[in-house]
Structures are given as C-alpha cells and as structure tokens.
Design a protein around this motif. Structure first.
Motif, PDB file in Angstrom:
ATOM      1  N   GLY A  40      33.363  49.663  38.535  1.00 13.22           N
ATOM      2  CA  GLY A  40      34.429  50.294  37.765  1.00 13.22           C
ATOM      3  C   GLY A  40      35.453  49.264  37.363  1.00 13.22           C
ATOM      4  O   GLY A  40      35.353  48.084  37.700  1.00 13.22           O
ATOM      5  N   GLY A  41      36.439  49.718  36.657  1.00 12.91           N
ATOM      6  CA  GLY A  41      37.494  48.825  36.219  1.00 12.91           C
ATOM      7  C   GLY A  41      38.128  49.335  34.947  1.00 12.91           C
ATOM      8  O   GLY A  41      37.455  49.956  34.122  1.00 12.91           O
ATOM      9  N   SER A  42      39.416  49.116  34.813  1.00 10.87           N
ATOM     10  CA  SER A  42      40.112  49.556  33.614  1.00 10.87           C
ATOM     11  C   SER A  42      39.695  48.690  32.433  1.00 10.87           C
ATOM     12  O   SER A  42      39.497  47.489  32.561  1.00 10.87           O
ATOM     13  N   TRP A  43      39.540  49.324  31.291  1.00  7.62           N
ATOM     14  CA  TRP A  43      39.130  48.602  30.085  1.00  7.62           C
ATOM     15  C   TRP A  43      40.388  48.116  29.371  1.00  7.62           C
ATOM     16  O   TRP A  43      40.883  48.739  28.433  1.00  7.62           O
ATOM     17  N   GLN A  44      40.883  46.975  29.861  1.00  2.00           N
ATOM     18  CA  GLN A  44      42.116  46.388  29.332  1.00  2.00           C
ATOM     19  C   GLN A  44      41.958  44.880  29.213  1.00  2.00           C
ATOM     20  O   GLN A  44      41.150  44.271  29.911  1.00  2.00           O
ATOM     21  N   GLY A  45      42.758  44.298  28.325  1.00  2.66           N
ATOM     22  CA  GLY A  45      42.765  42.859  28.166  1.00  2.66           C
ATOM     23  C   GLY A  45      43.828  42.202  29.010  1.00  2.66           C
ATOM     24  O   GLY A  45      44.546  42.864  29.769  1.00  2.66           O
ATOM     25  N   PHE A  83      43.131  45.005  38.210  1.00  4.96           N
ATOM     26  CA  PHE A  83      42.196  43.897  38.350  1.00  4.96           C
ATOM     27  C   PHE A  83      41.622  43.867  39.763  1.00  4.96           C
ATOM     28  O   PHE A  83      40.404  43.738  39.961  1.00  4.96           O
ATOM     29  N   GLU A  84      42.486  44.008  40.761  1.00  7.13           N
ATOM     30  CA  GLU A  84      42.034  43.965  42.151  1.00  7.13           C
ATOM     31  C   GLU A  84      41.140  45.152  42.480  1.00  7.13           C
ATOM     32  O   GLU A  84      40.148  45.005  43.199  1.00  7.13           O
ATOM     33  N   ASP A  85      41.464  46.327  41.957  1.00  7.80           N
ATOM     34  CA  ASP A  85      40.647  47.510  42.228  1.00  7.80           C
ATOM     35  C   ASP A  85      39.213  47.320  41.733  1.00  7.80           C
ATOM     36  O   ASP A  85      38.255  47.716  42.411  1.00  7.80           O
ATOM     37  N   ALA A  86      39.057  46.739  40.548  1.00  9.15           N
ATOM     38  CA  ALA A  86      37.713  46.501  40.010  1.00  9.15           C
ATOM     39  C   ALA A  86      36.933  45.558  40.918  1.00  9.15           C
ATOM     40  O   ALA A  86      35.741  45.784  41.203  1.00  9.15           O
ATOM     41  N   TRP A  87      37.588  44.517  41.367  1.00  8.29           N
ATOM     42  CA  TRP A  87      36.937  43.563  42.270  1.00  8.29           C
ATOM     43  C   TRP A  87      36.585  44.210  43.601  1.00  8.29           C
ATOM     44  O   TRP A  87      35.493  44.018  44.133  1.00  8.29           O
ATOM     45  N   ARG A  88      37.490  45.024  44.141  1.00  9.47           N
ATOM     46  CA  ARG A  88      37.254  45.637  45.448  1.00  9.47           C
ATOM     47  C   ARG A  88      36.059  46.591  45.406  1.00  9.47           C
ATOM     48  O   ARG A  88      35.239  46.615  46.329  1.00  9.47           O
ATOM     49  N   GLY A 116      33.449  46.675  43.156  1.00  8.55           N
ATOM     50  CA  GLY A 116      32.189  46.016  42.860  1.00  8.55           C
ATOM     51  C   GLY A 116      31.811  44.936  43.860  1.00  8.55           C
ATOM     52  O   GLY A 116      30.765  45.019  44.528  1.00  8.55           O
ATOM     53  N   ALA A 117      32.659  43.933  43.983  1.00  5.66           N
ATOM     54  CA  ALA A 117      32.313  42.773  44.808  1.00  5.66           C
ATOM     55  C   ALA A 117      32.525  43.017  46.299  1.00  5.66           C
ATOM     56  O   ALA A 117      31.620  42.809  47.110  1.00  5.66           O
ATOM     57  N   LEU A 118      33.714  43.463  46.677  1.00  4.49           N
ATOM     58  CA  LEU A 118      33.971  43.679  48.106  1.00  4.49           C
ATOM     59  C   LEU A 118      33.096  44.811  48.641  1.00  4.49           C
ATOM     60  O   LEU A 118      32.523  44.697  49.730  1.00  4.49           O
ATOM     61  N   GLY A 119      32.991  45.904  47.881  1.00  5.45           N
ATOM     62  CA  GLY A 119      32.146  47.004  48.326  1.00  5.45           C
ATOM     63  C   GLY A 119      30.699  46.579  48.497  1.00  5.45           C
ATOM     64  O   GLY A 119      30.029  46.945  49.474  1.00  5.45           O
ATOM     65  N   GLY A 120      30.201  45.781  47.557  1.00  6.58           N
ATOM     66  CA  GLY A 120      28.836  45.278  47.670  1.00  6.58           C
ATOM     67  C   GLY A 120      28.651  44.380  48.876  1.00  6.58           C
ATOM     68  O   GLY A 120      27.611  44.406  49.553  1.00  6.58           O
ATOM     69  N   LEU A 121      29.664  43.566  49.151  1.00  8.01           N
ATOM     70  CA  LEU A 121      29.614  42.684  50.322  1.00  8.01           C
ATOM     71  C   LEU A 121      29.553  43.488  51.613  1.00  8.01           C
ATOM     72  O   LEU A 121      28.715  43.237  52.489  1.00  8.01           O
ATOM     73  N   LEU A 122      30.457  44.462  51.754  1.00  7.91           N
ATOM     74  CA  LEU A 122      30.533  45.230  52.995  1.00  7.91           C
ATOM     75  C   LEU A 122      29.242  46.014  53.251  1.00  7.91           C
ATOM     76  O   LEU A 122      28.734  46.041  54.374  1.00  7.91           O
ATOM     77  N   CYS A 123      28.719  46.650  52.200  1.00  8.55           N
ATOM     78  CA  CYS A 123      27.470  47.407  52.368  1.00  8.55           C
ATOM     79  C   CYS A 123      26.301  46.485  52.689  1.00  8.55           C
ATOM     80  O   CYS A 123      25.447  46.806  53.533  1.00  8.55           O
ATOM     81  N   SER A 124      26.259  45.336  52.032  1.00  8.97           N
ATOM     82  CA  SER A 124      25.161  44.394  52.279  1.00  8.97           C
ATOM     83  C   SER A 124      25.198  43.850  53.694  1.00  8.97           C
ATOM     84  O   SER A 124      24.154  43.718  54.352  1.00  8.97           O
ATOM     85  N   ALA A 162      34.745  41.445  37.654  1.00 11.56           N
ATOM     86  CA  ALA A 162      34.101  41.990  38.846  1.00 11.56           C
ATOM     87  C   ALA A 162      32.583  41.877  38.746  1.00 11.56           C
ATOM     88  O   ALA A 162      31.906  41.537  39.730  1.00 11.56           O
ATOM     89  N   LYS A 163      32.022  42.146  37.572  1.00 11.87           N
ATOM     90  CA  LYS A 163      30.573  42.075  37.407  1.00 11.87           C
ATOM     91  C   LYS A 163      30.073  40.629  37.501  1.00 11.87           C
ATOM     92  O   LYS A 163      28.988  40.377  38.027  1.00 11.87           O
TER      93      LYS A 163
END
Length: 235
Positions: A89-94, A103-108, A110-118, A154-155
């Motif tokens: 997810g993430g806000s569609w903004q420039g 910005f942090e929410d998108a990273w958390r 996608g990336a942090l969530g993927g890390l924790l689950c993995s 994030a992606k």
C-alpha cells in the motif's frame, strides 16, 4: 503432499484468489489481514468447500502480532511451508505532497511486514525440508512512477529484500521468488462501477496459477523473478 500456507495481506481480490488457489491445491491456509470481517467470510467459504482455513486478524507491522499469528496457524495446521507476502500500500503522492508518515506507512506495510512474516516462516522451513516464500511486486518495483513516491519506494525495498533472501536462503532449500504484476488486475466490480474502457487486465485466477507454479518448481530450476502482464502490454 499436504502443505501449510500463510497469505499475508488478504484483500478481497487477488489476495483472496491466491488463498483459494492454495486451498484448491490441498494446502491448509492461514489468512492474515487487518480486516477481520473479510477474512472470516473467506474462511467460512473455504471451509464450506472442504478446505482447512483460519482467519487470523493481524497487523503485520507489529512483531508481536505476527508472532502470535504464526503460532495460531502452527497450532491449527502445523509448521508453515508456504508464505505469500502480498500486503502492500501507499499514498499516491509525489515528493511535494507526501508526508513523512505516509512514506513510512508504505514502507512498514510492504518491507517491514514482509520481513517480520518471513522471519517467522523461515524457522519452520529450515527445520523441515525447505519451503517457498513469494513476494508480490508491481510495475513500481522496477520503475519509479510519478505521483507514487511512497508506493514505489516500498516496492523497490521489497524487491531488494526478496533478492537478498533468495541468495541467502536458496542454498538452505528455501525458494524465494518475486512476482512483478505489470498491469491492472481484473476486479470483481459492482454493477455501477465505471467502465475501464479498453484497458486489458490480468485475471486473478491466472496470476494465482503462476504463483502455484513457483511453489511446485523443481529445485534444479528455480525462478527468482516472474513478471506477468497482459499480452497487449509492451515490455
């Protein structure tokens, strides 16, 4: 062979279709999402069809919540063999309009969530005979997009994490793959939804078939990155 799978980030469209595919292939499926009502409905649907499924309301950005979620799946079905890191997810903004929090929410997610689950899943896989982890990517995983700074960043982070994990875990028997979904995914639109015109879409069921192919691949010829697009799209 019966497997236990977790889909982290089960939305009503592709995420749910991935869960259905895993169930159809004989997997017991843990359904992770923040939205409790949706995954409970999906659990009921899958169980009615004869599958083993468990709805686990989980904030995948919370380490303790992720740990509890995986413990519930293990208690119900046993160690995890397959993990689909599908949340994003993430806000569609420039750059001029995005906030630090967005910005942090998108990273958390996608990336942090993927890390924790993995990190939770790989302990089961290392103790067994390996397993499969698949990350859902997007066009924005490989090309920055105007007006999507948080989502694209994030992606990109998820793709880098997936490649690093593949190099580290491949020799241990864990197949890590990244799927670039390069196009619009067909949605179950309500009757009054606007017409998308001539936009070609990817069918969720076809995407899910490709994910299952990654799970079933022989170890002698693993795919790291698979990109999927409608036949009308240009490279």
């Amino acid at each position: 062979m019966s497997r236990t799978a977790v889909v982290a980030g089960v939305g009503p469209n592709l995420g749910a279709t991935l869960a259905r595919k895993l169930a159809d292939e004989g997997c017991a499926v843990g359904l992770f999402a923040r939205s409790e009502s949706h995954i409970e409905e999906l659990e009921s649907e899958l169980r009615t069809g004869g599958a083993d499924a468990l709805a686990v309301p989980t904030d995948i950005t919370d380490p303790e919540a992720v740990e509890r979620g995986f413990e519930r799946v293990r208690e119900a079905f046993g160690p995890v063999d397959v993990l689909i890191n599908h949340a994003g997810g993430g806000s569609w903004q420039g750059i001029r309009s995005i906030s630090a929090k967005s910005f942090e929410d998108a990273w958390r997610i996608g990336a942090l969530g993927g890390l924790l689950c993995s990190k939770e899943a790989i302990e089961d896989m290392l103790a067994a005979d390996g397993g499969t982890i698949v990350f859902t990517g997007a066009t924005s995983s490989i090309r920055g997009r105007e007006g999507a700074l948080g989502f694209s960043s994030a992606k990109f982070a998820v793709r880098g994490m997936a490649e690093s994990m593949a190099r580290e875990l491949g020799p241990e028997g864990i197949h890590v793959a990244h799927v670039v979904i390069d196009g619009h995914v067909q949605r179950r639109s309500p009757p009054d939804a606007p017409d998308r015109g001539d936009v070609e879409t990817l069918h969720p069921e076809a995407i899910a078939d490709s994910y299952w192919h990654l799970v079933e691949q022989d170890r002698s010829a693993w795919t790291f990155e698979l990109d999927l697009r409608p036949h009308t799209e240009e490279f």
